[in-house]
Design an enzyme around this catalytic site. Sequence first.
Site, PDB file in Angstrom:
ATOM      1  N   HIS A  39     -24.214  -7.187 -16.410  1.00  0.00           N
ATOM      2  CA  HIS A  39     -24.534  -5.919 -15.752  1.00  0.00           C
ATOM      3  C   HIS A  39     -26.042  -5.746 -15.589  1.00  0.00           C
ATOM      4  CE1 HIS A  39     -24.796  -1.312 -16.068  1.00  0.00           C
ATOM      5  NE2 HIS A  39     -24.214  -1.565 -14.914  1.00  0.00           N
ATOM      6  N   HIS A  81     -31.963   0.171 -10.180  1.00  0.00           N
ATOM      7  CA  HIS A  81     -30.823   1.066 -10.421  1.00  0.00           C
ATOM      8  C   HIS A  81     -31.101   2.528 -10.075  1.00  0.00           C
ATOM      9  CE1 HIS A  81     -28.259   3.773 -12.794  1.00  0.00           C
ATOM     10  NE2 HIS A  81     -27.315   2.908 -12.492  1.00  0.00           N
TER      11      HIS A  81
HETATM   12  O1  G3P Z   1     -20.976  -2.251 -11.905  1.00  0.00           O
HETATM   13  C1  G3P Z   1     -20.648  -1.095 -12.557  1.00  0.00           C
HETATM   14  C2  G3P Z   1     -21.798  -0.234 -12.935  1.00  0.00           C
HETATM   15  O2  G3P Z   1     -22.997  -0.810 -12.525  1.00  0.00           O
HETATM   16  C3  G3P Z   1     -21.729   1.145 -12.443  1.00  0.00           C
HETATM   17  O3  G3P Z   1     -22.687   2.005 -13.018  1.00  0.00           O
HETATM   18  O4  G3P Z   1     -24.729   3.297 -13.066  1.00  0.00           O
HETATM   19  O5  G3P Z   1     -24.717   1.026 -14.022  1.00  0.00           O
HETATM   20  O6  G3P Z   1     -24.650   1.328 -11.570  1.00  0.00           O
HETATM   21  P1  G3P Z   1     -24.243   1.885 -12.904  1.00  0.00           P
HETATM   22 CA    CA Z   2     -24.580  -0.906 -10.837  1.00  0.00          CA
END
Ligand code: G3P
Ligand code: CA
Length: 291
Positions: A39, A81
């Site tokens: 992630h 992000h």
């Molecule tokens: O890929 C799932 C996740 O990234 C969603 O939440 O806020 O980390 O982009 P976020």
């Molecule tokens: Ca994400």
Amino acid sequence: MHARAVAATTTALLGTAALLLPAPHARAGIATRPTVIAHRGASALAPENTLAAVDKAAELGIGWVENDVQRTRDGALVVIHDDSLRRTTNVEEMFPNRAPWKVKDFTTAEIARLDAGSWFGPAYAGTRVPTLEQYVDRVERHHQRLLLEIKNPELYPGIELQTLKLLGNEGWLDRRHLAERLIVQSFSADSVRTVHALKPGVKTGFLGTPAMADLPGYAEFADQVNPSYSSISRGYVSAVHAFTGPHGRPVEVFTWTVNDADTARAVAGYGVDGIITNKPDVVREALTPGF
Ligand code: G3P
Ligand code: CA
């Protein structure tokens, strides 16, 4: 074959080739079940959404990375992000009078000067916010696969077409990439629908937990329904799997963001297809001890 046996066989087969290639190449293609997705890159171990986080995932042998894509003032796609540069760069120090430091209000050249690593640790001082082009080049170099999130699409009209054009220019929309290397996802159903309409061959994912009654509508344009782990059950995962996605296969579930072994084992027991995690090493070990 058991994943450990596959790993051993692969290592043996690679033999002298392993001396020539960086270690990540040798291991990144080995699949676990469920798939483990790093992630924002391996973001517990390196600054999120940077090339260093991609490199760290590759070093660990993780074949999939997730990222977030947004757009600069002068129209370049960058990997970050938050809609503000504040949390993950030194923008406040560099541009003290530009609050609230939105990505969309800074030029590509300004963003390229920011330090996106020091907040994470001194070893990463000087790490940059990558452009999407730089990012996909690095993912390609590692022979990894990309779960690309279009973040905050309402702020960036046309970002879906722009992203697809860039991916095409970088060779990411050929048959091989479409078949197994690329998924485009978003929290915005409209954005996912747009990606599907523009380029139906692209595998897509909707981020969220739609009501079961609404799943048939999502299955028309999304190959995946990707919910928070805290919102799912075995029954929900089965309900998603019961629908056929736009590419004629059962709709998949990649769940997020699972960072501990117990939760990883629990959601694997629900039958999810992928686990998105900041700690891909921890999740893989939980799923495949001794990998
Ligand atoms: O890929 C799932 C996740 O990234 C969603 O939440 O806020 O980390 O982009 P976020
Ligand atoms: Ca994400």
